[in-house]
Design a protein around this motif. Structure first.
Motif, PDB file in Angstrom:
ATOM      1  N   PRO A 231       0.816  -1.229   0.000  1.00  0.00           N
ATOM      2  CA  PRO A 231       0.000   0.000   0.000  1.00  0.00           C
ATOM      3  C   PRO A 231       0.837   1.262   0.000  1.00  0.00           C
ATOM      4  N   GLY A 232       2.011   1.227   0.686  1.00  0.00           N
ATOM      5  CA  GLY A 232       2.864   2.412   0.667  1.00  0.00           C
ATOM      6  C   GLY A 232       3.344   2.750  -0.723  1.00  0.00           C
ATOM      7  N   VAL A 233       3.765   1.711  -1.482  1.00  0.00           N
ATOM      8  CA  VAL A 233       4.243   1.947  -2.852  1.00  0.00           C
ATOM      9  C   VAL A 233       3.100   2.393  -3.753  1.00  0.00           C
ATOM     10  N   ILE A 234       1.944   1.690  -3.650  1.00  0.00           N
ATOM     11  CA  ILE A 234       0.824   1.981  -4.557  1.00  0.00           C
ATOM     12  C   ILE A 234       0.252   3.370  -4.291  1.00  0.00           C
TER      13      ILE A 234
ATOM     14  N   THR B 294       1.528   6.003  -2.554  1.00  0.00           N
ATOM     15  CA  THR B 294       2.446   7.124  -2.819  1.00  0.00           C
ATOM     16  C   THR B 294       2.660   7.320  -4.308  1.00  0.00           C
ATOM     17  N   SER B 295       2.638   6.224  -5.088  1.00  0.00           N
ATOM     18  CA  SER B 295       2.720   6.385  -6.543  1.00  0.00           C
ATOM     19  C   SER B 295       1.498   7.121  -7.071  1.00  0.00           C
ATOM     20  N   THR B 296       0.313   6.780  -6.515  1.00  0.00           N
ATOM     21  CA  THR B 296      -0.906   7.509  -6.895  1.00  0.00           C
ATOM     22  C   THR B 296      -0.791   8.972  -6.514  1.00  0.00           C
ATOM     23  N   MET B 297      -0.295   9.245  -5.295  1.00  0.00           N
ATOM     24  CA  MET B 297      -0.126  10.627  -4.852  1.00  0.00           C
ATOM     25  C   MET B 297       0.908  11.363  -5.698  1.00  0.00           C
ATOM     26  N   ASN B 298       1.807  10.628  -6.353  1.00  0.00           N
ATOM     27  CA  ASN B 298       2.838  11.268  -7.172  1.00  0.00           C
ATOM     28  C   ASN B 298       2.285  11.679  -8.533  1.00  0.00           C
ATOM     29  N   TYR B 299       1.497  10.781  -9.171  1.00  0.00           N
ATOM     30  CA  TYR B 299       1.093  11.105 -10.543  1.00  0.00           C
ATOM     31  C   TYR B 299      -0.154  11.987 -10.607  1.00  0.00           C
TER      32      TYR B 299
ATOM     33  N   GLU C  74     -11.986  16.342  -8.603  1.00  0.00           N
ATOM     34  CA  GLU C  74     -12.006  14.878  -8.533  1.00  0.00           C
ATOM     35  C   GLU C  74     -10.607  14.330  -8.244  1.00  0.00           C
ATOM     36  N   ASP C  75      -9.575  14.916  -8.874  1.00  0.00           N
ATOM     37  CA  ASP C  75      -8.200  14.509  -8.584  1.00  0.00           C
ATOM     38  C   ASP C  75      -7.846  14.771  -7.129  1.00  0.00           C
ATOM     39  N   THR C  76      -8.320  15.892  -6.603  1.00  0.00           N
ATOM     40  CA  THR C  76      -8.055  16.215  -5.194  1.00  0.00           C
ATOM     41  C   THR C  76      -8.688  15.166  -4.281  1.00  0.00           C
ATOM     42  N   LYS C  77      -9.913  14.727  -4.598  1.00  0.00           N
ATOM     43  CA  LYS C  77     -10.559  13.688  -3.789  1.00  0.00           C
ATOM     44  C   LYS C  77      -9.763  12.385  -3.844  1.00  0.00           C
ATOM     45  N   LYS C  78      -9.320  12.007  -5.046  1.00  0.00           N
ATOM     46  CA  LYS C  78      -8.522  10.786  -5.163  1.00  0.00           C
ATOM     47  C   LYS C  78      -7.224  10.908  -4.370  1.00  0.00           C
ATOM     48  N   PHE C  79      -6.602  12.088  -4.434  1.00  0.00           N
ATOM     49  CA  PHE C  79      -5.357  12.302  -3.696  1.00  0.00           C
ATOM     50  C   PHE C  79      -5.598  12.149  -2.195  1.00  0.00           C
ATOM     51  N   ARG C  80      -6.680  12.753  -1.685  1.00  0.00           N
ATOM     52  CA  ARG C  80      -6.957  12.647  -0.256  1.00  0.00           C
ATOM     53  C   ARG C  80      -7.261  11.216   0.155  1.00  0.00           C
ATOM     54  N   ALA C  81      -7.958  10.475  -0.710  1.00  0.00           N
ATOM     55  CA  ALA C  81      -8.234   9.069  -0.404  1.00  0.00           C
ATOM     56  C   ALA C  81      -6.927   8.274  -0.319  1.00  0.00           C
ATOM     57  N   ALA C  82      -6.026   8.464  -1.304  1.00  0.00           N
ATOM     58  CA  ALA C  82      -4.736   7.774  -1.271  1.00  0.00           C
ATOM     59  C   ALA C  82      -3.919   8.208  -0.063  1.00  0.00           C
TER      60      ALA C  82
ATOM     61  N   ALA D 126      11.125   9.272  -2.958  1.00  0.00           N
ATOM     62  CA  ALA D 126      11.938   8.795  -1.827  1.00  0.00           C
ATOM     63  C   ALA D 126      11.118   7.865  -0.937  1.00  0.00           C
ATOM     64  N   ILE D 127       9.840   8.218  -0.695  1.00  0.00           N
ATOM     65  CA  ILE D 127       8.981   7.364   0.123  1.00  0.00           C
ATOM     66  C   ILE D 127       8.726   6.044  -0.589  1.00  0.00           C
ATOM     67  N   VAL D 128       8.478   6.105  -1.917  1.00  0.00           N
ATOM     68  CA  VAL D 128       8.268   4.867  -2.686  1.00  0.00           C
ATOM     69  C   VAL D 128       9.508   3.969  -2.599  1.00  0.00           C
ATOM     70  N   ALA D 129      10.697   4.570  -2.717  1.00  0.00           N
ATOM     71  CA  ALA D 129      11.927   3.786  -2.641  1.00  0.00           C
ATOM     72  C   ALA D 129      12.076   3.136  -1.270  1.00  0.00           C
ATOM     73  N   ARG D 130      11.763   3.891  -0.213  1.00  0.00           N
ATOM     74  CA  ARG D 130      11.870   3.312   1.132  1.00  0.00           C
ATOM     75  C   ARG D 130      10.889   2.161   1.304  1.00  0.00           C
ATOM     76  N   ASN D 131       9.637   2.344   0.882  1.00  0.00           N
ATOM     77  CA  ASN D 131       8.653   1.265   0.991  1.00  0.00           C
ATOM     78  C   ASN D 131       9.062   0.061   0.151  1.00  0.00           C
TER      79      ASN D 131
END
Length: 525
Positions: A56-59, A61-66, A96-104, A170-175
């Motif tokens: 979940p950390g990788v998925i 944070t990747s969502t929060m990145n793109y 809608e993107d903001t809602k998805k970001f907050r959910a992630a 960096a967070i994705v790499a750590r996870n």
């Protein structure tokens, strides 16, 4: 004196020997079960760490990145859009993107456990808040001042987004590192548990076989061992085939969903790559314009310095003219005095000096007019000198301001150059990410095919386990018939051969090899 155990065991009944052997096997089974439970608990903990924290950390944070990158693309479209309906659609998509970001963000926040992770998350939140402030500023300027809005978007927001992307990566790499460590630990635990179960099971089978040989010499030892081995293998194969079928089905569904997501991500990355390339081209054009502006400013500064020098020369010339006018004024004053003296002498001479008196009056008049003209000229020259001094001072200030403008233009040129370089690097990075996503899509498609083939192999294993159970039942019935017939029947059937068990062709090994060959070369080993 007590007799040894071996002679006493020879006097045991068959039922007692069977009970002792069954008790021993139960103890061994309990040990195997205990080792299996401990190993499976360790495997469960490691698997939970991978599935509930690292993945979940990788998925997420990747969502929060793109998502902010896609939002930037829409903001670029909002800058160039003039249609109210398009603007409303873009703003709705942004929300809608903001809602998805907050959910992630909410899902990822639930996985945090260490102070280091919370510190990284807090830093990411501060960067995102700064980005949201810049976005709000941009939205407030896009209707009133598009140029200022464009600068905020292409400079401030791009910098904030770059910092945000670096932090999320960096967070994705750590996870990913944590997931890899947990995965390695999971593999180690599986191997250790497998070795423990195999060792304890082998020891139990050997000791049980030894006891069976020692306690039941008259029974068909080979038939009993085959029946026990087939029963255990059939149960294990049946349970394993169910688990493999369920896991393969889940893997196939997940791989299909992941493939669809990767296709969408690839399309979005291609669009972002196009926008980034256009930004790089615009930054290069801006750098060219900045170079021209800097050169023009330097030329203007040089010309202003020349004008300041010319004003200084004019002031020097005015000072020299003032000195000459002063000399003329002094000459007029002396001439006036001489004219007065001449008039006095003409008066003394009487009629003989009348003509001389007229000449003296004329000379005095000319001297007075020369003095008046000299004073007026002096006043105008003084005024010209004051204005020249004022103009020289203003020219000096203008030259200083032009020098400052030239310095700032040079700094701006450096910043635009850095922006152009960063845009080019970002374009290259996005191209590499696009290639990686394409490769991941190929691997996911291959995994989906392998999962389907594995599910088919599991179904075949299930059918084979059913066949093995039928054979085991036949062997058990055969053993039961021997027990009912008594010792004579047992001895009579010692030399008889048991019917050959049924066998099913093993075809799934070929499927596994074909699935392995379908994968990309770099992911096979």
């Amino acid at each position: 004196m007590r007799r040894p155990i071996a002679p006493r065991m020879k006097q045991w009944t068959i039922g007692k020997r069977v009970v002792v052997m069954a008790t021993f096997l139960c103890v061994v089974s309990m040990l195997v079960t205990l080792g299996s439970v401990v190993g499976m608990r360790l495997i469960e903990n490691r698997g939970r760490a991978v599935s509930q924290k690292s993945l979940p950390g990788v998925i997420e944070t990747s969502t929060m990145n793109y998502l902010p990158m896609i939002n930037m693309v829409r903001l670029y479209r909002l800058l160039d859009s003039t249609n109210a309906a398009d603007r409303a659609a873009i703003e709705e998509a942004t929300l809608e993107d903001t809602k998805k970001f907050r959910a992630a963000d909410k899902v990822y926040a639930a996985t945090l456990s260490t102070p280091e992770e919370k510190a990284e998350y807090d830093k990411l939140g501060r960067i995102h808040e700064h980005y949201l402030e810049l976005r709000q500023k941009y939205l407030s300027l896009v209707e009133t001042d598009r140029e200022q809005a464009r600068r905020v978007l292409t400079i401030d927001m791009v910098g904030a987004l770059t910092e945000f992307s670096n932090q999320t990566l960096a967070i994705v790499a750590r996870n990913a590192r944590e997931g890899e460590a947990n995965g390695n630990a999971l593999v180690t635990a599986v191997r250790r548990t497998s070795v423990t179960i195999i060792v304890v099971g082998v020891l139990g089978i050997l000791l049980g076989a030894a006891m069976a040989v020692f306690t039941i010499r008259t029974t068909n030892k080979a038939l009993g061992n085959v029946a026990s081995a087939l029963n255990e293998a059939a149960n294990q194969v049946g349970g394993a085939s169910d688990q493999v079928a369920s896991a393969s089905q889940s893997l196939a569904e997940g791989a299909s969903a992941q493939a669809a997501s990767l296709e969408e991500t690839s399309a979005s990355l291609e669009e972002i790559d196009g926008q980034t390339r256009r930004n790089a081209e615009n930054a290069g054009n801006a750098r060219t314009l900045s170079d021209d502006t800097r050169q023009s400013t330097e030329q203007g500064t040089q010309q202003m310095h020349e004008m300041v020098a010319a004003m200084a020369d004019i002031k020097t010339s005015s000072d020299n003219i003032a000195k000459i006018i002063k000399t003329i004024d002094e000459i007029a004053f002396q001439t006036n005095i001489l004219a007065l003296n001449a008039a006095v002498e003409a008066a003394r001479a009487g009629d003989a000096g009348a003509g001389f008196a007229v000449v003296a009056d004329e000379v005095r008049g000319l001297a007075q007019r020369a003095a008046v003209a000299a004073r007026e000229t002096a006043e105008k020259i003084d005024d010209s000198i004051a204005k020249s001094a004022r103009g020289s001072e203003l020219s000096t200030r203008v030259a200083e301001r032009l020098t400052e403008i030239a310095d700032k233009a040079s700094k701006m040129n450096q910043l635009v150059t850095e922006i152009a370089t960063s845009s080019n690097e970002q374009a290259q990075g996005l191209a590499q990410v696009g290639k990686a996503v394409t490769q991941m899509d190929k691997v996911t498609q291959a995994n989906a095919g392998s999962a389907e083939e594995t599910a088919s192999a599991a179904a075949e294993m299930k059918a084979q386990s059913a066949t093995m159970l039928e054979n085991v039942d036949a062997l058990l019935r055969l053993v039961g018939a021997k027990k009912k017939d008594g010792a004579a029947a047992l001895s009579a059937t010692d030399g008889e051969s048991a019917p050959a068990p049924k066998s099913a062709p093993l075809t799934f090994s070929r499927n596994r090899r074909s699935a392995r060959a379908a994968r990309p070369a770099e992911f096979v080993n």
